[in-house]
Design an enzyme around this catalytic site. Structure first.
Site, mmCIF file in Angstrom:
data_model
loop_
_atom_site.group_PDB
_atom_site.id
_atom_site.type_symbol
_atom_site.label_atom_id
_atom_site.label_comp_id
_atom_site.label_asym_id
_atom_site.label_seq_id
_atom_site.Cartn_x
_atom_site.Cartn_y
_atom_site.Cartn_z
ATOM 1 N N ARG A 1 -7.654 -0.654 0.876
ATOM 2 C CA ARG A 1 -8.171 -1.870 0.242
ATOM 3 C C ARG A 1 -8.588 -1.621 -1.198
ATOM 4 N NH1 ARG A 1 -12.492 -2.478 4.951
ATOM 5 N NH2 ARG A 1 -10.672 -1.601 5.996
ATOM 6 N N LYS B 1 0.852 -1.199 0.000
ATOM 7 C CA LYS B 1 0.000 0.000 0.000
ATOM 8 C C LYS B 1 0.882 1.241 0.000
ATOM 9 C CE LYS B 1 -3.262 2.549 2.990
ATOM 10 N NZ LYS B 1 -4.161 2.488 4.151
ATOM 11 N N GLU C 1 -9.399 3.548 1.994
ATOM 12 C CA GLU C 1 -8.832 3.656 0.648
ATOM 13 C C GLU C 1 -7.787 2.596 0.341
ATOM 14 O OE1 GLU C 1 -7.672 5.226 3.182
ATOM 15 O OE2 GLU C 1 -5.544 4.814 2.950
ATOM 16 N N ASP D 1 1.638 6.217 5.468
ATOM 17 C CA ASP D 1 0.664 5.271 4.930
ATOM 18 C C ASP D 1 1.150 4.590 3.649
ATOM 19 O OD1 ASP D 1 -1.740 4.027 5.486
ATOM 20 O OD2 ASP D 1 -2.973 5.482 4.417
ATOM 21 N N ASP E 1 -2.744 10.114 3.707
ATOM 22 C CA ASP E 1 -4.129 9.678 3.866
ATOM 23 C C ASP E 1 -4.893 10.667 4.744
ATOM 24 O OD1 ASP E 1 -6.511 8.351 4.083
ATOM 25 O OD2 ASP E 1 -5.743 6.704 5.333
ATOM 26 N N LYS F 1 -10.412 12.513 8.146
ATOM 27 C CA LYS F 1 -9.946 12.113 9.473
ATOM 28 C C LYS F 1 -9.928 13.323 10.416
ATOM 29 C CE LYS F 1 -6.677 8.485 8.042
ATOM 30 N NZ LYS F 1 -7.294 7.355 8.743
ATOM 31 N N ASP G 1 -12.218 6.726 3.618
ATOM 32 C CA ASP G 1 -11.009 6.507 4.415
ATOM 33 C C ASP G 1 -10.567 5.039 4.378
ATOM 34 O OD1 ASP G 1 -8.907 7.161 6.021
ATOM 35 O OD2 ASP G 1 -10.085 7.379 7.867
HETATM 36 N N1 BES Z 1 -4.211 4.332 6.927
HETATM 37 C C1 BES Z 1 -5.340 4.067 7.716
HETATM 38 C C2 BES Z 1 -5.083 3.071 8.837
HETATM 39 C C3 BES Z 1 -4.081 3.465 9.899
HETATM 40 C C4 BES Z 1 -4.528 3.951 11.105
HETATM 41 C C5 BES Z 1 -2.731 3.268 9.729
HETATM 42 C C6 BES Z 1 -3.630 4.284 12.098
HETATM 43 C C7 BES Z 1 -1.822 3.604 10.710
HETATM 44 C C8 BES Z 1 -2.265 4.109 11.905
HETATM 45 C C9 BES Z 1 -6.458 3.492 6.847
HETATM 46 O O1 BES Z 1 -6.506 3.927 5.544
HETATM 47 C C10 BES Z 1 -7.738 3.854 7.473
HETATM 48 O O2 BES Z 1 -8.060 5.006 7.490
HETATM 49 N N2 BES Z 1 -8.469 2.868 7.957
HETATM 50 C C11 BES Z 1 -9.743 3.073 8.538
HETATM 51 C C12 BES Z 1 -10.656 2.038 7.936
HETATM 52 C C13 BES Z 1 -12.120 2.290 8.190
HETATM 53 C C14 BES Z 1 -12.562 3.580 7.556
HETATM 54 C C15 BES Z 1 -12.896 1.130 7.669
HETATM 55 C C16 BES Z 1 -9.587 2.910 10.042
HETATM 56 O O3 BES Z 1 -8.717 2.175 10.490
HETATM 57 O O4 BES Z 1 -10.343 3.523 10.762
HETATM 58 ZN ZN ZN Z 2 -4.759 4.635 4.763
HETATM 59 MN MN MN Z 3 -7.653 5.711 5.353
#
Ligand code: BES
Ligand code: ZN
Ligand code: MN
Length: 509
Positions: free
Chosen positions: A361, A275, A359, A298, A280, A287, A357
């Protein structure tokens, strides 16, 4: 940032005219915690005439893992400064715990910033001890890492990282030991590169910059390079990468690096997928601002995949390896994708978006489907995918999902190199919760239920793996980025996880 030079020495460490010498220190639980110099420190202990452990105890040393005690040697040995690094309880088996040793070597070298040449008289001295030597070499090279950064003036009192390392072994011309030195240099350089890329500010490393840097590094390595730009991604049907990338003025890229072994007929084929979200924001599902800066990391999965391929090109294993970097910037804008959008992915599956968010996947689904379309036996994918990984497994242990053989391989490789990954299930009920009313699958739970949050990521990605491919998803959200104080061979910021797992996997295959 350049890394220290590395050489082997087999003369008496007490007589080495270096700026500082490192020894290991155990505690002996059976003897009330009395200190015991570790293997490799014999001649130094002898030079102190029986007073070494008492002196170290006086200075507060306990032998606890990672503890660093400095001592002026006052002429007892040739080096003016001695560092005793705690290696925990006296080992019960023939070798000390490798991760403790790796962390100890890292902590010692970091504590010695400002010393030009450092010798390590650690337990790397036994015969047949390639893994032990490897742990010392890697830990020492990585502990001295520092991100160059962007300060306009040199900082006062800032000591330079160690410039040269000498590692004590029984025979400095031994071919196995020399091969370990060459390997450690390649591996450490790759980890440093991963850390550097992760630590770059997100305005410096936007999608095209990241792709360009990878291409520049791949130049002359023998790796085959393919870069798809925004237009090619649209034309090629990479709906997920296009959707995530379209919100940014800096358009997305898909980079493929291919290593082909020479003289191997019908080699095993391995795909590594990463990834590469250079920043992000969450997109339209934005966020909270606190801590958002950390989302510059990210792209840690893609950075590890790219560096792994560069290392593989130097190590030249007998397996065919392709790396896929799904690179985009996730921004909210008038052209950004929306919650509610239905996106047709590279493998034709249609995804209903609920949260922009999620993104990772989206870009990974395309990259994984492309890897499968190219043909592969194994697919290992690494991503900072979910906050749920950090909640459930913390900052050291990655989440691991996938098919039986691939996950078992990752588990073993990660354990061997000190990048542990813990296997998690892919439950049917989680997949059921992602049924879409209007498309093939929802990108997250259809009711935005965060239950089994990390597992939703794995369950989603499974849809993009062709039947018969052994695959593993490694969620590195926590372990890829270190926010606390430096610790062992981990410095602040990017850690390099899981690049050494990747290299170990390739070795095992
Ligand atoms: N890049 C984030 C996940 C992340 C969170 C990485 C904290 C490192 C530290 C990812 O893209 C994300 O935002 N995931 C969401 C998914 C949700 C919207 C289904 C999350 O973890 O809340
Ligand atoms: Zn992310
Ligand atoms: Mn995200």
């Amino acid at each position: 940032m350049t890394q220290p030079s590395l050489s082997l020495v087999d003369t008496d460490p007490a007589e080495l005219a270096v700026d500082a010498i490192v020894i290991g220190l155990h505690s002996q639980p059976e003897e009330d915690g009395a200190l015991l110099p570790a293997a490799g420190a014999e001649s130094i202990a002898a030079a102190f005439d029986g007073k070494l452990t008492a002196t170290l105890a006086l200075l507060g040393a306990s032998g606890a893992p990672g503890e660093v005690t400095k001592l002026a040697t006052l002429g007892t040995v040739a080096a003016p400064l001695l560092i005793a690094v705690g290696l925990g309880n006296e080992p019960t088996g023939p070798a000390p715990d490798l991760e403790t040793l790796r962390r100890g070597a890292g902590a010692a070298v970091r504590a010695l910033a400002g010393s030009g040449t450092v010798a390590l008289a650690l337990p790397s001295a036994d015969e047949d001890a390639a893994p032990v030597l490897r742990a010392v070499l890697e830990g020492a090279l990585l502990g001295g890492y520092r991100f160059a950064g962007y300060k306009t003036k040199p900082q006062k009192n800032r000591r330079d990282p160690v410039a040269a390392l000498q590692v004590q072994v029984p025979d400095a011309s031994d071919e196995t030991a020399l091969a370990e030195v060459r390997r450690a240099e390649v591996v450490a350089r790759a980890v440093r590169l991963t850390r550097d890329w992760v630590n770059e500010p997100p305005n410096v490393l936007r999608p095209a910059d990241f792709a360009d840097r990878v291409v520049a590094e791949a130049e002359g390595t023998g790796l085959e390079v393919e870069v798809l730009d925004f237009e090619q991604l649209k034309a090629g049907g990479y709906g997920g990468i296009v959707a995530v990338g379209q919100g940014s003025e800096a358009p997305p890229r898909l980079v493929k690096l291919t290593y082909t072994p020479e003289g191997v007929t019908d080699p095993k084929r391995v795909a590594l997928v990463g990834k590469g979200i250079t920043f992000d924001t969450g997109g339209v599902s934005i966020k909270p601002s606190a801590g958002m800066w950390e989302m510059k990391s990210d792209m840690a999965g893609a950075a590890a995949v790219a560096s792994a391929l560069l290392a593989i090109a130097a190590i030249k294993p007998g397996v065919a390896v392709s790396g896929y970097l799904a690179i985009a910037e996730n921004m909210p804008s008038g052209s950004a994708y929306r919650p509610g959008d239905v996106i047709t992915m590279f493998n034709g599956k249609r995804v209903e978006v609920f949260n922009t968010d999620a993104e990772g996947r989206m870009v990974l689904g395309d990259a994984m489907a492309r890897a499968c379309a190219d043909g592969t036996d194994y697919l290992f994918e690494a991503s900072t995918l979910t906050g749920g990984q950090v909640i459930s497994l913390g900052k050291r242990i990655s989440g691991l999902m996938g098919s039986d053989e691939a996950t078992a391989l990752v588990e073993a490789a990660g354990a061997a190199v000190g990048e542990p990954a813990w296997r998690m299930p892919l439950p049917d009920d989680v997949r059921k919760g992602m049924e879409s009313e209007i498309a093939d699958i929802c990108q997250t739970n259809a009711n935005l239920d965060r239950a089994g949050h990390m597992l939703q990521g794995g369950v989603f990605l499974r849809e993009f793996v062709t039947e018969g491919v052994e695959w593993a998803h490694i969620d590195i959200a926590g372990p890829s980025y270190h926010t606390g104080e430096p610790n062992g061979y981990w410095t602040k910021g990017g850690t390099g996880v899981p690049i050494r797992t990747f290299l170990q996997l390739i070795d095992e295959l």
